[in-house]
Write an enzyme that holds these catalytic residues in place. Structure first.
Site, mmCIF file in Angstrom:
data_model
loop_
_atom_site.group_PDB
_atom_site.id
_atom_site.type_symbol
_atom_site.label_atom_id
_atom_site.label_comp_id
_atom_site.label_asym_id
_atom_site.label_seq_id
_atom_site.Cartn_x
_atom_site.Cartn_y
_atom_site.Cartn_z
ATOM 1 N N ILE A 28 -0.185 -1.585 7.916
ATOM 2 C CA ILE A 28 -0.974 -1.730 8.859
ATOM 3 C C ILE A 28 -2.835 -1.135 8.222
ATOM 4 O O ILE A 28 -3.121 -0.594 7.547
ATOM 5 C CB ILE A 28 -0.790 -0.649 9.210
ATOM 6 C CG1 ILE A 28 0.566 -0.312 9.930
ATOM 7 C CG2 ILE A 28 -1.856 -0.478 10.994
ATOM 8 C CD1 ILE A 28 0.962 0.673 11.098
ATOM 9 N N ASP A 29 -3.345 -2.039 8.528
ATOM 10 C CA ASP A 29 -4.743 -1.792 7.846
ATOM 11 C C ASP A 29 -5.261 -2.141 8.545
ATOM 12 O O ASP A 29 -5.666 -2.684 10.334
ATOM 13 C CB ASP A 29 -5.847 -3.418 7.539
ATOM 14 C CG ASP A 29 -6.800 -3.062 6.797
ATOM 15 O OD1 ASP A 29 -6.682 -1.963 6.040
ATOM 16 O OD2 ASP A 29 -7.827 -4.140 6.827
ATOM 17 N N THR B 201 -5.096 1.688 10.099
ATOM 18 C CA THR B 201 -4.566 3.198 10.275
ATOM 19 C C THR B 201 -5.024 3.784 10.928
ATOM 20 O O THR B 201 -4.115 4.303 11.989
ATOM 21 C CB THR B 201 -3.716 4.518 8.666
ATOM 22 O OG1 THR B 201 -2.661 2.305 8.940
ATOM 23 C CG2 THR B 201 -2.761 4.846 9.588
ATOM 24 N N ASP C 234 -0.944 -5.334 3.263
ATOM 25 C CA ASP C 234 -0.734 -3.780 4.196
ATOM 26 C C ASP C 234 -0.173 -4.035 5.017
ATOM 27 O O ASP C 234 -0.658 -4.707 5.997
ATOM 28 C CB ASP C 234 -2.196 -3.849 4.003
ATOM 29 C CG ASP C 234 -3.404 -2.930 4.512
ATOM 30 O OD1 ASP C 234 -1.815 -1.546 4.488
ATOM 31 O OD2 ASP C 234 -4.256 -2.124 4.555
ATOM 32 N N GLU D 157 0.719 -0.793 -0.153
ATOM 33 C CA GLU D 157 -0.166 -0.109 0.181
ATOM 34 C C GLU D 157 0.984 1.345 -0.110
ATOM 35 O O GLU D 157 0.240 2.264 -0.807
ATOM 36 C CB GLU D 157 -0.854 0.077 0.823
ATOM 37 C CG GLU D 157 -2.018 1.760 1.078
ATOM 38 C CD GLU D 157 -2.876 1.487 2.514
ATOM 39 O OE1 GLU D 157 -2.653 0.360 2.681
ATOM 40 O OE2 GLU D 157 -3.781 2.647 1.786
ATOM 41 N N ASP E 14 -5.858 -4.699 0.830
ATOM 42 C CA ASP E 14 -7.195 -4.797 1.988
ATOM 43 C C ASP E 14 -7.664 -5.908 1.955
ATOM 44 O O ASP E 14 -8.072 -6.286 3.191
ATOM 45 C CB ASP E 14 -8.062 -3.707 1.744
ATOM 46 C CG ASP E 14 -7.854 -2.586 1.796
ATOM 47 O OD1 ASP E 14 -7.376 -2.251 2.579
ATOM 48 O OD2 ASP E 14 -8.113 -1.917 1.307
HETATM 49 C C1 IPD Z 1 -8.966 1.141 5.205
HETATM 50 C C2 IPD Z 1 -9.381 0.524 6.336
HETATM 51 C C3 IPD Z 1 -11.027 0.271 5.778
HETATM 52 C C4 IPD Z 1 -11.829 -0.102 5.102
HETATM 53 C C5 IPD Z 1 -11.002 1.450 4.226
HETATM 54 C C6 IPD Z 1 -9.688 0.743 3.956
HETATM 55 P P1 IPD Z 1 -6.159 1.573 5.890
HETATM 56 O O1 IPD Z 1 -7.659 0.565 5.187
HETATM 57 O O2 IPD Z 1 -9.501 -1.156 6.075
HETATM 58 O O3 IPD Z 1 -11.828 0.170 6.978
HETATM 59 O O4 IPD Z 1 -12.292 0.512 5.418
HETATM 60 O O5 IPD Z 1 -11.660 1.252 3.130
HETATM 61 O O6 IPD Z 1 -8.644 1.901 3.240
HETATM 62 O O7 IPD Z 1 -5.976 2.194 4.473
HETATM 63 O O8 IPD Z 1 -6.846 1.740 7.398
HETATM 64 O O9 IPD Z 1 -5.046 0.425 5.898
HETATM 65 CA CA CA Z 2 -5.800 -1.202 4.195
HETATM 66 CA CA CA Z 3 -2.868 0.212 5.345
#
Ligand code: IPD
Ligand code: CA
Ligand code: CA
Length: 290
Positions: free
Chosen positions: A106-107, A109, A104, A88, A229
């Protein structure tokens, strides 16, 4: 001179990977997820630098996201120099042999930045677009989800399975809202809010998929997602017995920008709502541009 008919015995192509390869890939992903998760655990709640993507105050990236991606990518590149990489935070290397690591760091963030524990490292490996290995580690929840194609799905080394809930009426769902256009999913949200036992919005798509895999949530959908994701989570959920398609009911495309992931039993019922929803064609088109 007698001519014998020339016959060719069909050559069966060698499979590109075997069980041992999968084990190697899974071990690598697990080791790196634990390493990155450890960094996140130690950093969470402390001071770190936060930037905003494209100047949007709701789209965060921290120095910890970047640090974790750098470490994961460096190690994977050493271990699998012929594999492709997509991360990402900007890492990209083309696949030579059809393998692509999709990361990813950190999913979730936003959660991480607020010391909310619902965030995870997500490391997936796809072969020709199909997820074959997935590791998702949520360090503050002390949960590591792992799966490899054909080998089952595990939470902290114990096998997991999807729920047995048969109808939407008795289901607990989850969803998310893309940073770029939060309202895009509201009509769907409203419908399911009135027709289920409830909806959760955790803030980390990877963990949402794991919760469906572990039977804690019966179905999850979202628009505007990126491959990092969902790649690892798709492998984990499939191995736990779940069903995954696009929201229009087609075969999932990791780059398709939308997903419907369920325990299998409520899939049809959710799809039939989406198929009738007047906004869906527009939402699916718009999601591609986000
Ligand atoms: C997000 C998370 C979130 C989702 C967003 C993503 P990130 O990823 O997974 O739950 O609703 O669409 O972008 O930006 O925290 O890696
Ligand atoms: Ca994510
Ligand atoms: Ca992320």
């Amino acid at each position: 001179m007698v001519h014998f008919p020339v016959t060719f015995s069909p050559i069966t192509p060698l499979p590109a990977f075997n069980k041992n390869d999968l084990k190697r890939f899974l071990t690598a992903a697990r080791t790196l997820a634990l390493k990155a998760g450890g960094i996140q655990k130690r950093a969470c709640g402390k001071k770190f630098k936060i930037d905003f993507k494209a100047g949007r105050s709701n789209d965060l990236v921290t120095e910890i996201d970047k640090k974790c991606e750098t470490i994961i990518v460096k190690e994977l590149s050493k271990m699998f120099p012929d594999h492709g990489i997509l991360g990402e935070e900007g890492s990209q290397r083309n696949a030579g042999q059809g393998f692509q690591w999709i990361i990813d760091p950190i999913d979730g963030t936003t959660n991480f930045a607020h010391s909310h524990p619902y965030f995870a490292v997500s490391i997936g490996l796809a072969y020709l677009g199909t997820p074959i290995v997935g590791v998702i580690y949520a360090p503050l929840l002390n949960e590591i989800y792992t799966a490899a194609q054909g080998q089952g799905a595990f939470l902290n080394n114990k096998p997991i399975k999807v729920s047995t809930t048969k109808t939407l009426q008795f289901s607990l769902l989850s969803t998310g809202f893309t940073y770029k256009r939060r309202g895009i999913n509201l009509p769907n949200f409203e419908h399911f809010l009135y027709n289920t036992q409830g909806i959760r919005r955790g803030g980390a798509a990877s963990i949402d998929l794991c919760y469906v895999a572990a039977g804690r949530i019966d179905g999850y959908w979202e628009l505007g997602l990126k491959p990092w994701d969902i790649t690892a989570g798709v492998c984990i959920l499939k191995e736990a017995g779940g069903r995954i398609t696009s929201m229009a009911g087609q075969k999932l495309d990791l780059y398709g920008r939308n997903i419907l992931a369920t325990n299998g039993k409520i899939h049809k019922e959710m799809l039939s709502f989406f198929k009738e929803a007047p906004e869906l064609p527009h939402e699916l088109e718009e999601a591609k541009t986000l």
